[in-house]
Design a protein around this motif. Structure first.
Motif: not given
Lengths: 108, 108, 108
Positions: C43-48, C54-61
């Motif tokens: 799971s992941g969130k955000g842009s590193h 800019h949101l790169m992926f949501n936590e649910d991806d």
């Protein structure tokens, strides 16, 4: 009072078939590795750039990655310890430099 | 037009019990870490070479690893932020050097 | 007789949505990457730390991380190969230095 210190260690990442997890952790215990973390249920393919195309594992294999942070003096014993295993089984060992937080207590 | 640039960052790998995931990601958010990736359902044992044999987690614990790439300026705030937690809970933080692809747009 | 040698390689960690796993491994195959390991169900969130929030992926991806050890000469082809993908999809590529065990056989 606590102060954070960073210690330089080697990060060892051992990828092998999950069926051999107990063998691997027993070997690490005997070598003196005090801790490790295991990522389960990896999939993988191929040789990580070595072995000239020799297929090391199929995509359907269930692999694990054992991660340990060790003093540099333990790297060679670990590699020597796993050498007989890797001469017969697929997998790979990655070694890299890391720093690890070390908690140091100072008494007043 | 796009050009690929590599940026040097610090990779932070935070291993802790999954029960504290929300605490950890909230802390990272407050420190200004803009993103992270989480590996779930790790197993682990021991101390990663520190704490002189003090058992940090049992093999049955469900651990997670939170991976973030951050500017060097955020490393110390992260370590300081987690210090009170790690004085009471098991786990470890790894720090290493990485490069990360950065997309740079050039307008014509 | 066997002797353990360490080879210096680049570790590539490609984080992307799991739906694009086949695209990514096909691309690596075409570039000449001989093996990789995949960590599933991240799971992941955000842009590193990039893309300015800019949101790169949501936590649910459901994300995956593809790990490969490659010669330095393959780093640029991999980054160039993934650039069009990352201009439209979320994710990140980490590059770091590693050493990998290489089994070398010596005949007597």
């Amino acid at each position: 009072m606590k102060n954070l210190k960073l210690g330089s260690l080697k990060k060892i990442e051992i990828i092998l078939e999950g069926a051999y997890a107990a063998f691997a952790t027993d070997l690490l215990d005997r070598i003196g590795v005090k801790g490790y973390t295991i990522i389960n249920n990896l999939s993988g393919k191929g040789s990580h750039g070595f072995h000239d195309g020799h297929l090391m594992f199929n995509e359907d294999d269930v692999l694990i990655m054992i991660i340990a942070a060790v003093p540099e003096s333990l790297v060679s014993p670990i590699l020597q310890g796993f050498a007989p295993f890797y001469s017969e089984h697929s997998g790979v060992v990655f070694i890299s430099d890391i720093q690890v937080t070390r908690m140091v207590k100072f008494s007043d």
